[in-house]
Design an enzyme around this catalytic site. Structure first.
Site, mmCIF file in Angstrom:
data_model
loop_
_atom_site.group_PDB
_atom_site.id
_atom_site.type_symbol
_atom_site.label_atom_id
_atom_site.label_comp_id
_atom_site.label_asym_id
_atom_site.label_seq_id
_atom_site.Cartn_x
_atom_site.Cartn_y
_atom_site.Cartn_z
ATOM 1 N N ASP A 67 -16.302 -61.004 -108.795
ATOM 2 C CA ASP A 67 -16.045 -61.256 -107.378
ATOM 3 C C ASP A 67 -17.097 -60.635 -106.472
ATOM 4 O OD1 ASP A 67 -15.301 -58.640 -107.919
ATOM 5 O OD2 ASP A 67 -13.174 -58.958 -107.582
ATOM 6 N N ASP A 136 -1.917 -53.267 -106.579
ATOM 7 C CA ASP A 136 -0.851 -54.275 -106.530
ATOM 8 C C ASP A 136 -0.845 -55.175 -107.774
ATOM 9 O OD1 ASP A 136 -3.081 -55.841 -106.139
ATOM 10 O OD2 ASP A 136 -2.563 -56.505 -104.107
ATOM 11 N N HIS A 138 -3.458 -56.719 -109.160
ATOM 12 C CA HIS A 138 -4.388 -57.856 -109.185
ATOM 13 C C HIS A 138 -5.542 -57.648 -110.156
ATOM 14 C CE1 HIS A 138 -6.736 -55.828 -105.698
ATOM 15 N NE2 HIS A 138 -7.552 -55.836 -106.733
ATOM 16 N N GLU A 143 -4.954 -61.834 -105.627
ATOM 17 C CA GLU A 143 -3.863 -61.057 -105.037
ATOM 18 C C GLU A 143 -2.504 -61.648 -105.432
ATOM 19 O OE1 GLU A 143 -4.516 -58.353 -103.992
ATOM 20 O OE2 GLU A 143 -5.990 -58.206 -102.399
HETATM 21 C C1 GLP Z 1 -11.120 -54.436 -106.355
HETATM 22 C C2 GLP Z 1 -11.818 -55.334 -107.354
HETATM 23 C C3 GLP Z 1 -11.117 -55.337 -108.705
HETATM 24 C C4 GLP Z 1 -10.848 -53.913 -109.146
HETATM 25 C C5 GLP Z 1 -9.979 -53.221 -108.125
HETATM 26 C C6 GLP Z 1 -9.634 -51.799 -108.509
HETATM 27 O O1 GLP Z 1 -10.048 -55.031 -105.749
HETATM 28 N N1 GLP Z 1 -11.909 -56.661 -106.877
HETATM 29 O O2 GLP Z 1 -11.908 -56.032 -109.659
HETATM 30 O O3 GLP Z 1 -10.225 -53.918 -110.415
HETATM 31 O O4 GLP Z 1 -10.692 -53.200 -106.896
HETATM 32 O O5 GLP Z 1 -10.670 -50.950 -108.141
HETATM 33 P P1 GLP Z 1 -10.797 -49.445 -108.581
HETATM 34 O O6 GLP Z 1 -11.312 -49.489 -109.988
HETATM 35 O O7 GLP Z 1 -11.797 -48.862 -107.649
HETATM 36 O O8 GLP Z 1 -9.454 -48.840 -108.485
#
Ligand code: GLP
Length: 258
Positions: A67, A136, A138, A143
């Site tokens: 993404d 959440d 995802h 989402e």
């Molecule tokens: C973002 C990314 C996800 C990632 C999530 C958790 O939303 N799009 O791919 O898994 O953050 O991030 P973190 O690893 O910083 O908790």
């Protein structure tokens, strides 16, 4: 789903690194799906170490990122383009032309998303997809409520995700509200998944994703439908799993990961 409970973040990252190393040994032109966020930083550090100290080469590897925020330029410190360059690409021997990240500045987003999907297919599909999980539940930016067969598209971020990701920006208002993300359908076509989860704040999402019902409200739960997912959690993230003892017992029986 194969569930591995690692002692801490460091062990989680090292075990993830050894899986990537193993898949690369079997297929030097591996098509690797990559994630951003703080979770995979340790894995990327380990891959850099393996490259520098053990000669692990990425010269034939092709990567696709999950993404990217809409509206951020490649040199914006919070863009995923910048993140990937700083945390991995600049320190390994990957060819820049073999790396793919959704284009957040794309003028024709629909066309871009269609081509991104085409590019993945042209490369033979993703062999191993690295995934983190949002608070959440995802994966990527799918989402709660995302279609479980969605493809690469623009998605509006949930309020909770904006709050979670605000820690990387100067002000919460600076967090982009939309992003381009691979869809759940796209992600499910990867041949194998490596789901990494660490920290207490992810324990609830982890339990729902791994042991709860499959639901579009926790998009990571769809991985239960995939024949080859390895989830590696640290003790804190695993703290609400009901079957932790069984997962540990299974690992004792099977020995080293293959
Ligand atoms: C973002 C990314 C996800 C990632 C999530 C958790 O939303 N799009 O791919 O898994 O953050 O991030 P973190 O690893 O910083 O908790």
């Amino acid at each position: 789903m194969r569930v591995i409970v690692a002692k801490d973040y460091d062990e989680m990252s090292k075990r993830a690194g050894s899986i990537v190393k193993d898949r690369l040994a079997k297929k030097p032109n591996l098509v690797l799906g990559l994630a951003t966020g703080s979770t995979p930083v340790g894995l990327y550090k380990e891959l850099i170490r393996l490259h520098k100290e053990e000669g692990l080469s990425f010269k034939d590897v092709v990567t696709f990122n999950l993404d990217e925020y809409c509206g951020l330029s490649h040199d914006h410190p919070q863009s995923y383009h910048y993140f990937m360059k700083e945390n991995l690409f600049k320190d390994i021997d990957i060819k820049p032309e073999n790396t793919h990240i959704p284009e957040g500045l794309s003028k024709n987003v629909e066309e871009f998303c269609r081509k991104y999907e085409e590019e993945i297919k042209k490369c033979g599909g993703i062999d191993l997809q690295v995934l983190g999980i949002g608070g959440d539940g995802h994966i990527a930016f799918n989402e709660p409520g995302s279609s479980l067969s969605s493809r690469t598209r623009v998605k509006t971020l949930d309020e909770g995700t904006i709050k979670d990701n605000a820690r990387f920006f100067e002000r919460e208002e600076d967090v982009p509200k939309i992003a381009i993300t691979m869809g759940i359908g796209t992600i499910m076509e990867a041949k194998e998944h490596l789901l990494l989860i660490n920290g207490k704040n992810k324990a609830e999402a982890a339990a729902k994703a791994i042991e709860g019902p499959i639901t579009s409200q926790i998009t990571a739960s769809v991985l239960q439908n995939h024949p080859k997912t390895i989830a590696i959690l640290d003790e804190e993230a695993a703290s609400l799993l009901e079957r932790s003892d069984y997962y540990k017992f299974t690992e004792e029986q099977s020995g080293e990961i293959s």
